[in-house]
Each structure stands twice: as structure tokens, then as C-alpha cells.
Design an enzyme around this catalytic site. Structure first.
Site, PDB file in Angstrom:
ATOM      1  N   SER A 143      -1.024 -50.574  61.557  1.00  0.00           N
ATOM      2  CA  SER A 143      -2.238 -50.624  60.730  1.00  0.00           C
ATOM      3  C   SER A 143      -2.949 -51.923  61.068  1.00  0.00           C
ATOM      4  CB  SER A 143      -1.827 -50.638  59.253  1.00  0.00           C
ATOM      5  OG  SER A 143      -2.897 -51.066  58.436  1.00  0.00           O
ATOM      6  N   TYR A 156       3.196 -53.380  51.796  1.00  0.00           N
ATOM      7  CA  TYR A 156       2.608 -52.655  52.930  1.00  0.00           C
ATOM      8  C   TYR A 156       2.308 -53.622  54.086  1.00  0.00           C
ATOM      9  CZ  TYR A 156      -0.513 -49.292  55.290  1.00  0.00           C
ATOM     10  OH  TYR A 156      -1.102 -48.441  56.195  1.00  0.00           O
TER      11      TYR A 156
HETATM   12  P1  NAD Z   1      -0.709 -39.310  54.444  1.00  0.00           P
HETATM   13  O1  NAD Z   1      -0.362 -39.613  53.037  1.00  0.00           O
HETATM   14  O2  NAD Z   1      -1.765 -38.303  54.739  1.00  0.00           O
HETATM   15  O3  NAD Z   1       0.595 -38.932  55.252  1.00  0.00           O
HETATM   16  C1  NAD Z   1       1.821 -39.585  55.053  1.00  0.00           C
HETATM   17  C2  NAD Z   1       2.918 -38.703  55.554  1.00  0.00           C
HETATM   18  O4  NAD Z   1       4.167 -39.360  55.322  1.00  0.00           O
HETATM   19  C3  NAD Z   1       3.004 -37.348  54.823  1.00  0.00           C
HETATM   20  O5  NAD Z   1       3.369 -36.346  55.735  1.00  0.00           O
HETATM   21  C4  NAD Z   1       4.112 -37.589  53.797  1.00  0.00           C
HETATM   22  O6  NAD Z   1       4.756 -36.405  53.373  1.00  0.00           O
HETATM   23  C5  NAD Z   1       5.027 -38.459  54.636  1.00  0.00           C
HETATM   24  N1  NAD Z   1       6.000 -39.193  53.838  1.00  0.00           N
HETATM   25  C6  NAD Z   1       5.801 -40.015  52.787  1.00  0.00           C
HETATM   26  N2  NAD Z   1       6.981 -40.468  52.314  1.00  0.00           N
HETATM   27  C7  NAD Z   1       7.936 -39.904  53.086  1.00  0.00           C
HETATM   28  C8  NAD Z   1       9.352 -39.979  53.113  1.00  0.00           C
HETATM   29  N3  NAD Z   1      10.038 -40.715  52.221  1.00  0.00           N
HETATM   30  N4  NAD Z   1      10.019 -39.254  54.052  1.00  0.00           N
HETATM   31  C9  NAD Z   1       9.353 -38.482  54.931  1.00  0.00           C
HETATM   32  N5  NAD Z   1       8.007 -38.395  54.982  1.00  0.00           N
HETATM   33  C10 NAD Z   1       7.324 -39.094  54.058  1.00  0.00           C
HETATM   34  O7  NAD Z   1      -1.100 -40.721  55.080  1.00  0.00           O
HETATM   35  P2  NAD Z   1      -1.780 -41.152  56.458  1.00  0.00           P
HETATM   36  O8  NAD Z   1      -3.012 -41.908  56.107  1.00  0.00           O
HETATM   37  O9  NAD Z   1      -1.871 -40.036  57.422  1.00  0.00           O
HETATM   38  O10 NAD Z   1      -0.717 -42.242  56.945  1.00  0.00           O
HETATM   39  C11 NAD Z   1       0.134 -42.076  58.040  1.00  0.00           C
HETATM   40  C12 NAD Z   1       0.484 -43.436  58.587  1.00  0.00           C
HETATM   41  O11 NAD Z   1      -0.695 -44.101  59.020  1.00  0.00           O
HETATM   42  C13 NAD Z   1       1.155 -44.379  57.578  1.00  0.00           C
HETATM   43  O12 NAD Z   1       2.187 -45.105  58.206  1.00  0.00           O
HETATM   44  C14 NAD Z   1       0.032 -45.305  57.184  1.00  0.00           C
HETATM   45  O13 NAD Z   1       0.497 -46.553  56.756  1.00  0.00           O
HETATM   46  C15 NAD Z   1      -0.730 -45.405  58.490  1.00  0.00           C
HETATM   47  N6  NAD Z   1      -2.106 -45.854  58.371  1.00  0.00           N
HETATM   48  C16 NAD Z   1      -3.008 -45.132  57.647  1.00  0.00           C
HETATM   49  C17 NAD Z   1      -4.294 -45.602  57.550  1.00  0.00           C
HETATM   50  C18 NAD Z   1      -5.354 -44.865  56.787  1.00  0.00           C
HETATM   51  O14 NAD Z   1      -6.416 -45.428  56.575  1.00  0.00           O
HETATM   52  N7  NAD Z   1      -5.136 -43.623  56.396  1.00  0.00           N
HETATM   53  C19 NAD Z   1      -4.674 -46.795  58.181  1.00  0.00           C
HETATM   54  C20 NAD Z   1      -3.734 -47.483  58.895  1.00  0.00           C
HETATM   55  C21 NAD Z   1      -2.448 -47.014  58.989  1.00  0.00           C
END
Ligand code: NAD
Length: 261
Positions: A143, A156
Site C-alpha cells: 500500500s 495497518y
Molecule cells: P477487500 O475488502 O475488497 O478484499 C479483502 C479480501 O481479503 C477479501 O477477499 C476478504 O474476504 C479477504 N480476507 C479478509 N480477512 C481474511 C482472512 N482472515 N482470511 C482470508 N481472507 C481474508 O479489500 P481490497 O481493497 O481489495 O484489499 C486487498 C488488499 O489491497 C489488502 O491487503 C489491502 O490492504 C490492499 N490495499 C487496498 C487499497 C484500497 O484502496 N482498496 C489500497 C492499498 C492497498
């Protein structure tokens, strides 16, 4: 098709960025291991959708990324089903927004477990096979918060800085084995994770929803646009290509200029 005959395991791929990466890998011919939580019927729809749309096989594991034994079992199941795990994307992640003094200790532990330690446990399980085959790709969804901080996101930010360090260490260890290890560091990507943190940020900063979007989220991004999940997925596909074989240990930002400031 860069990934034909390969198997890609993407943690947290029932939603958002992970699902987009899984689908992009499937479009390149990879068999897929989906993982994450959600409604069983929606997960099954995503799994069968991948198989029918892209003509690959897709396995689903409901392993909880906060549980090391379940992570090990997921990798073993994938290896038994497909013969190998060639690409690992450590993507599962959760968020919690609160000042440190009010941050529940169990939330801290949970975020460190899911957003950081799970990547170690999954790497621990897949690396022997990747080394033995002399090829592998490990991509960690970090991130912008692996490089800079924001208030109220202590766990985080700590976990994502940790992922950046783990990525570099693994890259050095695996460089002689044709296994690359990189992280992708998106800024704000419009996904359920981002949408879900709006109410807490409204509370923590006493702002309206529109103010959170414009003054907190997109304020950080000079382009004033959200990153899309497909853009992140396209970079993940590129990192699996031969053209990317010398990219390792990198923290690749995709943040509309956020961390250039
Ligand atoms: P999201 O909530 O859409 O997806 C998260 C996924 O992780 C889901 O499939 C959920 O079921 C799974 N998950 C959560 N807890 C879990 C567990 N204990 N065991 C197994 N699976 C689990 O979120 P996203 O935005 O797609 O995020 C995905 C990654 O991208 C994360 O690591 C997040 O930190 C990172 N990220 C997101 C953003 C953003 O702006 N959306 C920015 C930077 C980084």
C-alpha cells in the site's frame, strides 16, 4: 498467454483487488486458487465464472489468513490439486481506523496477523516448491501506507511497512533461484475495503462522507482519481512475465502521485 501451465494462489481473492488479480491471471491461462470470505453462493459464482470464462481450473480455499495452520493446509491442498504453486499473491487485508490510545489490542493483533504474518506463513509454505522448480513469482499487495503514514491507521501502516521489509528480504534470499518477490503499493483503490472505512473515518475526523472522499482519500492523490482494481491486476500480470524477471525486491507504487509528495 504468459501464465499457461502455471498455478496462482491469491489470498483474499473473493473481493476487490484480489479477485481482479485472480481473474487477470486466469485470462493469462493460469489455474487459480481463490481464497477469502464471503457468501458461499457468491464465491462459487466467482469460482465457476473463472473456469467457464477463461477455460482454466479454479479451486477455492476458505483458509483464515490469521491462522498459520490453515495457510499451510491451503498451500498443501493447492499443490495436491495442481502439482505446484508457481505464483503467490499475498493480498488478504483488513483495515481498522482509530487513535492509538483507543485502538483495541485484539484489532492490532488481527491486522498484524492477516496483513503481515500471513504473508510470511504463505511464503514459508510455497518457497521450497518454487526453489525446487527454479521459477516463482511472489507479489505482495502492500500500500502507499508501506511508505508513508496516515493518522489513526497504526496497525495497518505498521503491517504494510513490515510487508515492504519482508519483500526485500525474500527477494534477496530467492534471487539465485529465479524467484522474484515484489510489492505493489496502490493508493486509494475503489473496493469494499475502502468503502467500509468511510464511516469510521467520518467519526474519527468528524467529517461527512463527501468530505472523507475528497479531503482525506483523494486529497492524498494528486491525480484526484481512484486507482482501479484492473490497473493493479495488470501490473501483477506484468510482474509474472519474462520482461519482469529482473524486477525483484521492488516496491512499485500505483498511487496517482501520492508518495511523490
Ligand atoms: P477487500 O475488502 O475488497 O478484499 C479483502 C479480501 O481479503 C477479501 O477477499 C476478504 O474476504 C479477504 N480476507 C479478509 N480477512 C481474511 C482472512 N482472515 N482470511 C482470508 N481472507 C481474508 O479489500 P481490497 O481493497 O481489495 O484489499 C486487498 C488488499 O489491497 C489488502 O491487503 C489491502 O490492504 C490492499 N490495499 C487496498 C487499497 C484500497 O484502496 N482498496 C489500497 C492499498 C492497498
Amino acid at each position: 498467454m504468459t501464465l499457461k501451465t502455471r498455478t496462482a494462489l491469491v489470498t483474499g481473492s473473493t473481493s476487490g483487488i484480489g479477485l481482479a488479480i485472480a481473474r487477470a491471471f486466469a485470462a493469462e491461462g493460469a489455474n487459480i486458487v481463490l481464497n477469502g470470505f464471503g457468501k458461499p453462493e457468491e464465491i462459487e459464482e466467482a469460482r465457476t465464472g473463472i473456469e467457464t470464462e477463461f477455460g482454466v481450473r479454479a479451486l477455492y480455499s476458505g483458509a483464515d489468513m490469521s491462522k498459520p495452520n490453515e495457510i499451510g493446509a491451503m498451500v498443501r491442498d493447492a499443490q495436491e490439486c495442481f502439482g505446484s504453486v508457481d505464483v503467490l499473491v499475498n493480498n488478504a487485508g483488513i483495515q481498522f481506523v482509530s487513535p492509538i490510545e483507543e485502538f483495541p489490542a485484539e484489532k492490532w493483533e488481527q491486522i498484524i496477523a492477516i496483513n503481515l504474518s500471513s504473508a510470511f506463513h504463505a511464503m514459508h509454505a510455497v518457497i521450497p516448491g518454487m526453489k525446487a522448480r527454479g521459477w516463482g513469482r511472489i507479489i505482495n499487495t502492500a500500500s502507499a501506507h508501506s511508505l508513508v503514514a496516515s493518522p489513526f491507521k497504526s496497525a495497518y501502516v505498521a503491517a504494510k511497512h513490515g510487508i515492504a521489509g519482508l519483500t526485500k528480504t525474500a527477494a534477496l534470499e530467492l534471487a539465485p533461484h529465479k524467484v522474484t518477490v515484489n510489492c505493489i503499493s496502490p493508493g486509494y483503490v475503489w473496493t469494499p475495503l475502502v468503502e467500509a472505512q468511510i464511516p469510521d473515518t467520518m467519526k474519527a475526523r468528524n467529517l461527512t462522507k463527501e468530505q472523507v472522499i475528497e479531503e482525506v482519500m483523494l486529497k492524498a492523490q494528486p491525480t484526484k482519481e481512484f486507482v482501479t482494481v484492473d490497473q493493479v491486476a495488470a501490473l501483477a500480470v506484468f510482474l509474472c512475465s519474462d520482461a519482469a524477471s529482473q524486477i525483484t525486491g521492488a516496491n512499485l507504487t500505483m498511487d496517482g502521485g501520492w508518495t511523490a509528495q
